[in-house]
Design a protein around this motif. Structure first.
Motif, PDB file in Angstrom:
ATOM      1  N   LEU A 110       0.786  -1.358  -0.064  1.00 60.24           N
ATOM      2  CA  LEU A 110       0.003  -0.083   0.027  1.00 60.24           C
ATOM      3  C   LEU A 110       0.873   1.210   0.068  1.00 60.24           C
ATOM      4  CD1 LEU A 110      -2.708  -0.902   2.593  1.00 60.24           C
ATOM      5  CD2 LEU A 110      -2.930  -0.847   0.087  1.00 60.24           C
ATOM      6  N   SER A 111       1.901   1.403   0.764  1.00 59.40           N
ATOM      7  CA  SER A 111       2.906   2.421   0.976  1.00 59.40           C
ATOM      8  C   SER A 111       3.526   2.752  -0.640  1.00 59.40           C
ATOM      9  CB  SER A 111       4.067   2.288   1.691  1.00 59.40           C
ATOM     10  OG  SER A 111       4.769   3.264   1.821  1.00 59.40           O
ATOM     11  N   TYR A 112       3.982   1.712  -1.369  1.00 59.55           N
ATOM     12  CA  TYR A 112       4.554   1.826  -2.638  1.00 59.55           C
ATOM     13  C   TYR A 112       3.527   2.188  -3.597  1.00 59.55           C
ATOM     14  CZ  TYR A 112       8.850  -0.536  -1.008  1.00 59.55           C
ATOM     15  OH  TYR A 112      10.026  -0.813  -0.415  1.00 59.55           O
ATOM     16  N   THR A 113       2.202   1.534  -3.263  1.00 62.05           N
ATOM     17  CA  THR A 113       1.363   1.939  -4.248  1.00 62.05           C
ATOM     18  C   THR A 113       0.855   3.672  -4.215  1.00 62.05           C
ATOM     19  OG1 THR A 113       0.406  -0.070  -4.208  1.00 62.05           O
ATOM     20  CG2 THR A 113      -1.084   1.562  -5.220  1.00 62.05           C
ATOM     21  N   LEU A 114       0.587   4.221  -3.004  1.00 63.16           N
ATOM     22  CA  LEU A 114       0.622   5.506  -3.034  1.00 63.16           C
ATOM     23  C   LEU A 114       1.810   6.349  -3.486  1.00 63.16           C
ATOM     24  CD1 LEU A 114      -0.909   5.485   0.664  1.00 63.16           C
ATOM     25  CD2 LEU A 114      -2.049   6.041  -1.269  1.00 63.16           C
ATOM     26  N   TYR A 115       3.031   5.811  -3.233  1.00 58.89           N
ATOM     27  CA  TYR A 115       4.229   6.598  -3.617  1.00 58.89           C
ATOM     28  C   TYR A 115       4.129   6.623  -5.121  1.00 58.89           C
ATOM     29  CZ  TYR A 115       8.806   7.814  -4.622  1.00 58.89           C
ATOM     30  OH  TYR A 115      10.145   8.327  -5.295  1.00 58.89           O
ATOM     31  N   ARG A 116       3.845   5.586  -5.910  1.00 58.32           N
ATOM     32  CA  ARG A 116       3.739   5.477  -7.284  1.00 58.32           C
ATOM     33  C   ARG A 116       2.675   6.312  -7.843  1.00 58.32           C
ATOM     34  NH1 ARG A 116       7.307   4.966 -11.238  1.00 58.32           N
ATOM     35  NH2 ARG A 116       5.877   5.385 -12.824  1.00 58.32           N
ATOM     36  N   PHE A 117       1.451   6.549  -7.044  1.00 62.49           N
ATOM     37  CA  PHE A 117       0.325   7.325  -7.405  1.00 62.49           C
ATOM     38  C   PHE A 117       0.834   8.798  -7.605  1.00 62.49           C
ATOM     39  CE2 PHE A 117      -3.285  10.051  -5.752  1.00 62.49           C
ATOM     40  CZ  PHE A 117      -3.956  10.038  -6.951  1.00 62.49           C
ATOM     41  N   GLU A 118       1.768   9.208  -6.414  1.00 58.84           N
ATOM     42  CA  GLU A 118       2.285  10.599  -6.539  1.00 58.84           C
ATOM     43  C   GLU A 118       2.929  10.662  -7.937  1.00 58.84           C
ATOM     44  OE1 GLU A 118       4.687  11.226  -3.307  1.00 58.84           O
ATOM     45  OE2 GLU A 118       3.116  10.559  -1.882  1.00 58.84           O
ATOM     46  N   ILE A 119       3.635   9.896  -8.288  1.00 58.68           N
ATOM     47  CA  ILE A 119       4.646   9.849  -9.519  1.00 58.68           C
ATOM     48  C   ILE A 119       3.711   9.927 -10.698  1.00 58.68           C
ATOM     49  CG2 ILE A 119       6.397   8.863 -10.797  1.00 58.68           C
ATOM     50  CD1 ILE A 119       7.551   7.729  -8.272  1.00 58.68           C
ATOM     51  N   ASN A 120       2.624   9.099 -10.646  1.00 60.98           N
ATOM     52  CA  ASN A 120       1.657   9.053 -11.899  1.00 60.98           C
ATOM     53  C   ASN A 120       0.777  10.254 -12.112  1.00 60.98           C
ATOM     54  OD1 ASN A 120       2.414   6.460 -12.556  1.00 60.98           O
ATOM     55  ND2 ASN A 120       0.893   5.482 -11.691  1.00 60.98           N
TER      56      ASN A 120
END
Length: 267
Positions: free
Chosen positions: A200-210
């Motif tokens: 979940l943490s990595y997904t949220l971080y990737r969402f910021e980049i996206n």
């Protein structure tokens, strides 16, 4: 006995070496820039630059919301939807590849290497290259942006998920194996509870980049606020360019703060 302390003498060799490094770097920069041709500055450059800066710092506030057409809010919502869908698709599709690439989950080293090679191959191509390919395939618009972000994020998230899986504590899995649990039960009850917060943490971080990437993809026709930005730049509507850039800054900053707060609560 007299307690006399001798003053420390700094070696001159170190100073000489540092000065030689500085002089060498300066000579390299001078040599590199000496071969560059001087750009031809147009006579209207000062006037155009003044118009750009005056327009950017006096944004068109009326463009924030237009009832009968495209406006800033619709463009930002479109960008946000592209980032959410791209992240959602990649977060689910990368999980099988992550378990395949994890060395402690695969039965053989060849399977693990194959999974890692697939993830490396996917993330080799930047989002903008994938967006151009999907624009040729499905046409310009938000759908091409979603596909580009989703496919590229599979490789990036898959690598992070793989590292998270490989760092789990083997104790719970070994205990379930001793009780006769099958492989699916081991993954469900021993592995997933350990890796889910990290996922979940990595997904949220990737969402910021996206979100940032979705803003850029619109420049080449993949939907989002970037499409409105390139239209405003083409028509030299600097007041509109200013309000669009301001909207992007506000959206990205808010999402970064919100995502960081949620990640702290999760981890």
């Amino acid at each position: 006995m007299s307690n006399t302390t001798r003053p420390l003498i700094k070696p001159k060799k170190n100073k000489t070496r540092i000065w030689l490094i500085y002089i060498t770097l300066a000579l390299i920069y001078i040599w590199a820039f000496s071969g560059m041709p001087l750009p031809d500055v147009k006579e209207t450059a000062a006037q155009v630059s003044k118009a750009i800066f005056s327009g950017i710092f006096s944004p068109d506030w009326d463009y924030v919301y237009l009832p009968d057409g495209e406006d800033l809010l619709r463009g930002l919502l479109d960008t946000l939807a592209i980032a959410i869908l791209g992240t959602f698709i990649s977060a689910f599709l990368c999980v099988p590849f992550s378990f395949l690439a994890a060395s402690n989950m695969s039965k053989g080293r060849s399977l693990s290497n194959t999974g890692k090679f697939i993830l490396s191959l996917i993330r080799t191509f930047p989002e903008i290259v994938m967006a151009i390919m999907f624009i040729k395939a499905v046409g310009p618009g938000s759908f091409a942006g979603v596909l580009a972000l989703g496919l590229h994020s599979i490789g990036m998230l898959g690598k992070l998920f793989t590292e998270e899986i490989e760092s789990v504590d083997p104790g719970p899995a070994e205990a379930l194996t001793a009780t006769g649990a099958n492989r699916l039960q081991i993954i469900w009850f021993a592995i997933l509870p350990q890796v889910l917060p990290g996922f979940l943490s990595y997904t949220l971080y990737r969402f910021e980049i996206n979100v940032r990437s979705a803003s850029i993809l619109g420049v080449i026709g993949a939907g989002g606020i970037g499409t409105l930005l390139i239209f405003a730049l083409s028509s030299r509507d600097w007041e509109r360019v200013g309000i669009i850039l301001l909207g992007i800054i506000v959206m990205v900053t808010f999402i970064d703060l919100l995502s960081g707060y949620i990640r702290k609560k999760i981890v």
